[in-house]
Write an enzyme that holds these catalytic residues in place. Structure first.
Site, short mmCIF file in Angstrom:
data_model
loop_
_atom_site.label_atom_id
_atom_site.label_comp_id
_atom_site.label_asym_id
_atom_site.label_seq_id
_atom_site.Cartn_x
_atom_site.Cartn_y
_atom_site.Cartn_z
CE LYS A 513 15.62 10.31 9.27
NZ LYS A 513 14.88 9.05 9.16
CB THR A 561 6.10 6.29 1.85
OG1 THR A 561 5.29 6.74 0.74
CG2 THR A 561 7.49 6.00 1.34
CD GLU A 612 -4.86 -8.52 -2.53
OE1 GLU A 612 -5.60 -7.89 -1.76
OE2 GLU A 612 -5.29 -9.19 -3.47
CD GLU A 673 -2.48 3.51 7.38
OE1 GLU A 673 -1.84 4.05 6.47
OE2 GLU A 673 -2.65 2.27 7.43
CG ASP A 684 -6.53 2.87 6.86
OD1 ASP A 684 -5.65 2.98 5.99
OD2 ASP A 684 -6.89 1.76 7.32
CE LYS A 688 -7.04 -0.50 4.96
NZ LYS A 688 -6.92 -0.86 6.37
N1 LIG Z 1 0.84 -1.45 8.91
C1 LIG Z 1 0.00 -2.11 8.20
O1 LIG Z 1 -0.58 -3.10 8.66
C2 LIG Z 1 -0.27 -1.74 6.81
C3 LIG Z 1 0.32 -0.67 6.24
N2 LIG Z 1 0.06 -0.31 4.95
C4 LIG Z 1 0.69 0.85 4.37
O2 LIG Z 1 2.09 0.69 4.32
C5 LIG Z 1 2.70 1.95 4.16
C6 LIG Z 1 3.95 2.02 5.03
O3 LIG Z 1 3.60 1.97 6.37
P1 LIG Z 1 4.71 1.88 7.51
O4 LIG Z 1 5.84 1.06 7.04
O5 LIG Z 1 4.02 1.51 8.71
O6 LIG Z 1 5.19 3.38 7.60
P2 LIG Z 1 6.49 3.94 8.37
O7 LIG Z 1 6.14 5.29 8.83
O8 LIG Z 1 7.01 2.96 9.33
O9 LIG Z 1 7.56 4.05 7.20
C7 LIG Z 1 7.44 4.93 6.14
C8 LIG Z 1 8.74 4.98 5.43
O10 LIG Z 1 8.61 5.81 4.31
C9 LIG Z 1 9.68 6.76 4.28
N3 LIG Z 1 9.19 7.95 3.62
C10 LIG Z 1 8.11 8.69 3.90
N4 LIG Z 1 8.02 9.71 3.02
C11 LIG Z 1 9.07 9.60 2.19
C12 LIG Z 1 9.54 10.36 1.10
N5 LIG Z 1 8.88 11.43 0.67
N6 LIG Z 1 10.66 9.98 0.48
C13 LIG Z 1 11.34 8.88 0.91
N7 LIG Z 1 10.94 8.13 1.94
C14 LIG Z 1 9.82 8.48 2.57
C15 LIG Z 1 10.02 6.97 5.74
O11 LIG Z 1 11.32 7.49 5.83
P3 LIG Z 1 12.06 7.72 7.25
O12 LIG Z 1 12.45 6.34 7.70
O13 LIG Z 1 13.22 8.55 6.91
O14 LIG Z 1 11.04 8.36 8.12
C16 LIG Z 1 9.89 5.56 6.24
O15 LIG Z 1 11.06 4.85 6.00
C17 LIG Z 1 1.62 2.97 4.47
O16 LIG Z 1 1.15 3.53 3.27
C18 LIG Z 1 0.52 2.13 5.11
O17 LIG Z 1 -0.77 2.63 4.85
C19 LIG Z 1 -0.82 -1.00 4.21
C20 LIG Z 1 -1.43 -2.11 4.70
C21 LIG Z 1 -1.23 -2.55 6.06
N1 LIG Z 2 -3.72 0.85 9.47
C1 LIG Z 2 -4.36 -0.12 8.71
C2 LIG Z 2 -3.34 -1.07 8.18
C3 LIG Z 2 -3.55 -1.43 6.81
O1 LIG Z 2 -3.98 -0.81 5.87
C4 LIG Z 2 -5.30 -0.92 9.55
O2 LIG Z 2 -5.29 -0.75 10.76
O3 LIG Z 2 -6.09 -1.68 9.00
NA NA Z 3 -5.26 -7.42 0.50
#
Ligand SMILES: NC(=O)C1=CN([C@@H]2O[C@H](COP(=O)(O)OP(=O)(O)OC[C@H]3O[C@@H](n4cnc5c(N)ncnc54)[C@H](OP(=O)(O)O)[C@@H]3O)[C@@H](O)[C@H]2O)C=CC1
Ligand SMILES: N[C@@H](CC=O)C(=O)O
Ligand code: NA
Length: 823
Positions: A513, A561, A612, A673, A684, A688
């Site tokens: 946003k 993201t 990482e 995710e 996912d 990996k």
């Molecule tokens: N949870 C985990 O344990 C792990 C997660 N990851 C990775 O981390 C990443 C983030 O996950 P997570 O934080 O849970 O995701 P969320 O959905 O909580 O957050 C994603 C964020 O990205 C923003 N976003 C998405 N698309 C766009 C765009 N086109 N332009 C600008 N902003 C954008 C969203 O905006 P808005 O707030 O407006 O929706 C939001 O703030 C993912 O790729 C996930 O695979 C990797 C390893 C472990």
């Molecule tokens: N969604 C993933 C988080 C990290 O990549 C998981 O469950 O392992």
């Molecule tokens: Na790692």
């Protein structure tokens, strides 16, 4: 004797003149207390007056009558000082005195206007009025305070030749006149700077840095103990503070260093004009009228020991480079003599020269305003050589800047040039030309002008190491991981600054946003409110353009993201020497060629692409694989549980409970995710294992992974995440049966990924109590690597592989490692 000099800004207003009088008084009190020293004070014209006088002269010469208006303004400024600082009853006499000087100026201008001619001699006479007026008025102010003081017109003391505009001093005569004058006159002498006169008493001026020069001439003649140059800054700085906000004061500097810095743009003092004082080893102090208690900078033959190898960084913003090259120059004596001879004959000042040892080319830097003129001179001079092809066409390159690192500490000290080139290289600053004098106290590099600020800041950051190195971060995604990362950075910033000398500065942030950018850094204690209230509507291309426009040193782009479209920007960012850190797996799990391209681009650009957290969140899995591979190990087999979500689910789900609720809990705990189907579908994990195999040196494509899907089709087809959860509820029996079947055999459900013989597969397995994956708890991941070196017993990494804190800290660690790399 101590000689003081106050510049134009120091006496630019009534308030500042008051301050100056106070400073002079302090000196006198100190001297009386010590009873051993006298002072004399040299003044410039009031700030801006010399330029006005030059303009007035030009106007008079071209018949523009409104020059009188400017003369009035000059008169008013001086009258105003009289009105404000001299008691009323004494004012009329001083007004009359000032009026008399102004009358003289007006008569002169009338003459210029009549004959429409302004000779250099008259020009000097006109500009002399600035110092004459300022010194007259200040002398009266001081006298009115009961201090025995005397106006001293330097034209009686400083005798020069008749090169108007930049006259040469006749030292023999001048020194004698000064000594005689000071012997005879014991009152405080207040001397006009900048001006002198010929033996025929024609007024002359001393050229650039003129009033400093006056102070230096007088100081040298009287063998002064100190010459104090009072200006409007706290002495000399390590860099121009308008360009490098972290620049700081240099307490002591050698004459040679001050020379080098001033040659490359540091404008605080102009050391060539202080030559007479340095020749007699008289220290010069540069002090701030507006911060009089600051110690400023002392310039002398030796400087105190310093903790830094360099003393300062200076630059010239705009230069042109002239390139003279050709095969006919190799081994031919006299080409450079001819080249620089003709430049000297035309009075072209050369800023820097560089010649390759092949002798095939000579390039030199000049003021760009004269570049065309220089080209035409050289085209004419070398016409024959060009015609015969001995010399190629003379080429001028524009839009360049030159940066000089200066310091006596660089002498015979190795590694400085290496550090300089390395930091510029890592920041994508292309070096167009280099020059180092054999004195080794200056290394100069020519770079593109648009990189000047970045280069200055990066160099300052690296060479003045007691200050923290700055990392400039641009974050996309303020969701679970993004916001946790911001909190960790905020909480840890003091430690990083103190212990790691690293200042992590979040310059930009965006979600879907709003986006917010501030090159000075966004405060992290209220970023949410700021993003909401100060942010503008998000446009990712605009965000990326801004990052490139800012062109800040040590920039890092962080993609938090799971968006597929953001990765299209990675390559251009890396190409612009911006490192990329991401937990987003999309970029590394597309076509192999794209994965390779990003790796190559980062490598070629000398920046980092770090991910990482793509596998096992913060667990050190990618780094371990890269370490093994680069040290020459070969991977035979990888077996792993790579989904924190699926681990948690299969460790938590019990017969009779709701599978959908367990998935919901995994989501709430931050394991899944953004769309949990990416976890449950195996997508996912497929990403990996693909990334792991690639890191292990195998060029796999996404199609090479065999996925045995866990989810019923109806769940996959659900149009939204809530609809997917509804579908999970309806399929509870299916998941329960998977579980009870396994438990009936004393086994557990595990979603396993394996890679062997160039093939990767993933799917649900049941493992018995003897299997190493049986004991896994919570949302743990486990990876077992069998390699040439770890053949009999595999290398195993195990631990929490999902969740906000561990993931954000993995991202954070990547960011910090870039800080160390750039250092
Ligand atoms: N949870 C985990 O344990 C792990 C997660 N990851 C990775 O981390 C990443 C983030 O996950 P997570 O934080 O849970 O995701 P969320 O959905 O909580 O957050 C994603 C964020 O990205 C923003 N976003 C998405 N698309 C766009 C765009 N086109 N332009 C600008 N902003 C954008 C969203 O905006 P808005 O707030 O407006 O929706 C939001 O703030 C993912 O790729 C996930 O695979 C990797 C390893 C472990
Ligand atoms: N969604 C993933 C988080 C990290 O990549 C998981 O469950 O392992
Ligand atoms: Na790692």
């Amino acid at each position: 004797m101590q000689v003081l000099k106050f510049g134009g800004t120091s006496i630019g207003s009534v308030e500042s003149i008051k301050q100056v009088i106070q400073i002079i008084d302090n000196y006198r009190r100190n001297d009386e207390a010590k009873n051993d020293d006298r002072i004399t004070v040299v003044f410039s014209a009031m700030g801006g007056v010399t330029n006005q006088l030059i303009e007035i002269g030009r106007m008079a010469m071209s018949g523009e009558t409104d020059y009188m208006e400017l003369v009035r303004r000059i008169e008013d400024r001086h009258f105003n000082v009289v009105k404000s600082l001299i008691p009323v009853k004494e004012q009329s006499k001083v007004f009359a005195h000032v009026r008399g000087i102004i009358n003289e100026l007006e008569d002169l201008l009338r003459g210029v206007s009549l004959i429409r001619e302004l000779s250099p001699r008259t020009h000097d006479l006109i500009t002399s009025f600035g110092e004459r007026l300022s010194t007259t008025v200040i002398t009266e102010c001081i006298k009115s305070r009961g201090i025995p003081a005397q106006f001293c017109d330097a034209r009686q003391l400083i005798k020069t030749d008749a090169q108007f505009g930049h006259a040469e001093v006749n030292y023999q005569l001048t020194n004698q006149l000064i000594k005689d004058h000071f012997d005879k006159n014991t009152d405080l002498q207040l001397v006009t700077g900048f001006i002198g006169s010929t033996v025929k008493n024609e007024t002359t001026t001393l050229g650039r840095g003129g009033s400093d020069y006056t102070a230096s001439i007088i100081g040298a003649a009287l063998n002064a103990t100190f010459i104090d140059i009072w200006t409007d800054v706290d002495g000399m700085m390590t860099a121009d503070p308008r360009k490098v906000p972290n620049a700081f004061n240099i307490p002591t500097i050698t004459y040679a260093e001050a020379m080098e810095l001033s040659h490359f743009g540091a404008k605080v003092i102009y050391p060539p004009s202080l030559q007479p004082a340095f020749a007699r080893n008289i220290p010069i102090r540069v002090l701030n009228t507006f911060n009089a208690s600051h110690k400023g900078t002392t310039v002398s033959r030796t400087a105190e020991r310093r903790q830094y190898t360099i003393t300062g960084i200076s630059s010239i913003d705009d230069i042109a480079l002239v390139n003279v090259q050709g095969s006919g120059m190799i081994g031919v004596a006299g080409v450079s003599a001819k080249l620089f001879g003709v430049l000297a004959a035309h009075k072209i000042s050369v800023i820097l020269i560089s010649q390759a040892s092949s002798e095939h080319s000579i390039c030199f830097a000049i003021d760009p305003r004269g570049a065309e003129h220089v080209k035409s001179i050289l085209d004419a001079e070398f016409a024959a050589e060009i015609e015969h092809g001995h010399i190629d066409n003379i080429i001028i390159e524009r839009d360049l800047s030159v940066i000089a690192t200066v310091g006596e500490g660089m002498k015979k000290s190795s590694g400085i040039a290496g550090k300089l080139f390395s930091v510029l290289g890592k920041n994508g600053v292309n070096i167009v030309a280099v020059a180092q004098g054999s004195s080794e106290i200056n290394i100069s590099v020519v770079i593109n002008k648009n990189n000047l600020s970045k280069a200055l800041n990066a160099l300052h950051n690296i060479f003045f190491q007691s200050e923290a190195r700055v990392l400039n971060l641009f974050l996309v995604g303020t969701g679970l991981i993004g916001r946790t990362l911001l909190k960790q950075i905020f909480d840890q910033s003091e430690f990083l600054r103190e212990e790691k000398l690293l200042k992590v500065c979040v310059v930009g942030m965006t979600n879907t946003k709003k986006m917010l950018l501030n090159p000075k850094g966004i405060s992290l204690n209220d970023w949410r409110e700021r993003l909401l209230t100060e942010g503008v509507t998000t446009s990712l291309p605009a965000f990326v353009d801004k990052i490139k426009d800012y062109n800040l040193p040590n920039s890092v782009f962080i993609d938090c993201t799971s968006d597929k479209d953001i990765v299209q920007f990675y390559e251009s960012l890396l190409d612009a020497n911006i490192s990329v850190v991401t937990p987003n797996k999309v970029a590394n799990s597309g076509p192999y060629s794209e994965y390779r391209r990003l790796q190559r681009t980062a490598l070629n650009r000398g920046v980092k692409f770090l991910y990482e957290t793509n596998v096992g969140a913060g667990l050190p899995i990618i780094n371990t694989v890269q370490g093994l591979l680069t040290s020459g190990d070969r991977f035979l087999k990888i077996e792993a549980i790579l989904s924190g979500t699926l681990s948690f689910i299969f460790n938590t789900f019990r017969p009779g409970s709701s599978f959908a609720d367990v998935v919901r809990e995994a989501k709430e705990k931050g394991y899944t995710e953004p769309d949990p189907r990416d976890d449950l579908s195996g997508q996912d994990v497929a990403r990996k294992i693909l990334i792991l195999a690639r890191e292990a040196g195998f060029p796999l494509e996404p199609e090479d992974i065999t996925i045995t899907n866990l989810l019923p089709d109806s769940c996959l087809a659900a149009p939204t995440v809530p609809a997917f959860f509804d579908e999970l509820e309806r399929n509870n029996a299916y998941f329960e049966k998977l579980l009870t079947d396994a438990e009936a055999n004393g086994e557990k459900l595990r979603f396993v990924a394996s890679f062997e013989n160039n093939k990767a597969s993933i799917g649900l397995k049941t493992v018995g109590v003897d299997h190493p994956f049986y004991q896994l708890t919570g949302a743990d991941n486990i990876v077992s690597f069998s390699t040439e070196r770890y053949k009999d017993r595999p290398l195993v990494i195990k631990g929490p592989g999902a969740g906000a804190e561990v993931t954000a800290s993995g991202v954070f660690a990547d960011v910090v490692s870039i800080g160390s790399y750039l250092a």
